[in-house]
Motif scaffolding. Structure first.
Motif, PDB file in Angstrom:
ATOM      1  N   PRO A   6       0.830  -1.210   0.000  1.00 48.99           N
ATOM      2  CA  PRO A   6       0.000   0.000   0.000  1.00 48.99           C
ATOM      3  C   PRO A   6       0.864   1.260   0.000  1.00 48.99           C
ATOM      4  N   LEU A   7       0.276   2.329  -0.489  1.00 51.87           N
ATOM      5  CA  LEU A   7       1.002   3.594  -0.546  1.00 51.87           C
ATOM      6  C   LEU A   7       1.267   4.109   0.860  1.00 51.87           C
ATOM      7  N   PRO A   8       2.462   4.646   1.052  1.00 53.03           N
ATOM      8  CA  PRO A   8       2.768   5.199   2.375  1.00 53.03           C
ATOM      9  C   PRO A   8       2.117   6.568   2.534  1.00 53.03           C
ATOM     10  N   PRO A   9       1.850   6.990   3.761  1.00 57.20           N
ATOM     11  CA  PRO A   9       1.302   8.334   3.945  1.00 57.20           C
ATOM     12  C   PRO A   9       2.319   9.398   3.524  1.00 57.20           C
ATOM     13  N   THR A  10       3.601   9.089   3.680  1.00 56.99           N
ATOM     14  CA  THR A  10       4.689   9.972   3.263  1.00 56.99           C
ATOM     15  C   THR A  10       5.710   9.137   2.506  1.00 56.99           C
ATOM     16  N   TRP A  11       6.098   9.604   1.322  1.00 56.87           N
ATOM     17  CA  TRP A  11       7.085   8.877   0.521  1.00 56.87           C
ATOM     18  C   TRP A  11       8.452   8.958   1.164  1.00 56.87           C
ATOM     19  N   THR A  12       9.180   7.841   1.143  1.00 51.91           N
ATOM     20  CA  THR A  12      10.554   7.787   1.643  1.00 51.91           C
ATOM     21  C   THR A  12      11.455   7.279   0.525  1.00 51.91           C
ATOM     22  N   ALA A  13      12.760   7.439   0.709  1.00 48.33           N
ATOM     23  CA  ALA A  13      13.718   6.962  -0.285  1.00 48.33           C
ATOM     24  C   ALA A  13      13.592   5.453  -0.465  1.00 48.33           C
TER      25      ALA A  13
END
Length: 136
Positions: A6-13
């Motif tokens: 699932p998509l994260p609430p905040t994108w990380t590297a």
């Protein structure tokens, strides 16, 4: 379709890296023709029943000719691939060598590898977080 990641609430590297690796893996499964087929068999391909495939597998003839079972990409996977493959040039376009390096890394990596170009992936993650647009 149900997305296993699932998509994260905040994108990380890390998440951007996984998506780029996934995109390159899907790209390798997309059927591509570089030239016309030329002469070949005139009979159309047909589906084998499970019993026939089991017999061919037991006889060792399953991988001969057209009887190879290939998993191609689904429409959802291709859509996600098209979206993710744009990110390096879209967000690292000012430094083309960085976009080229990120694409090379993603096409030659496994998701669990730790040698990811974190700084470049973080730039993409920050841009995705700032864009506030829907990402698949």
């Amino acid at each position: 379709m149900l997305d296993p990641d699932p998509l994260p609430p905040t994108w990380t590297a890390e998440h951007v890296g996984k998506r780029l690796i996934e995109a390159h893996a899907v790209l390798n499964r997309v059927p591509m023709k570089l030239a016309p087929a030329g002469y070949g068999a005139m009979w159309p391909a047909y589906r084998h029943e499970a019993g026939e495939l089991a017999h061919q597998a037991g006889a060792g003839t399953l991988a001969i000719g057209r009887n190879v079972i290939v998993r191609t990409a689904s429409a959802d996977e291709v859509a996600r691939m098209n979206e993710a493959l744009q990110w390096p040039m879209q967000f690292l376009g000012a430094t083309p060598h960085a976009a080229e390096y990120v694409n090379w890394w993603a096409s030659h990596s496994e998701p669990q590898e730790e040698d990811r170009p974190t700084s470049y992936l973080q730039i993409i993650a920050d841009a995705l977080n700032a864009a506030k647009k829907v990402v698949r």
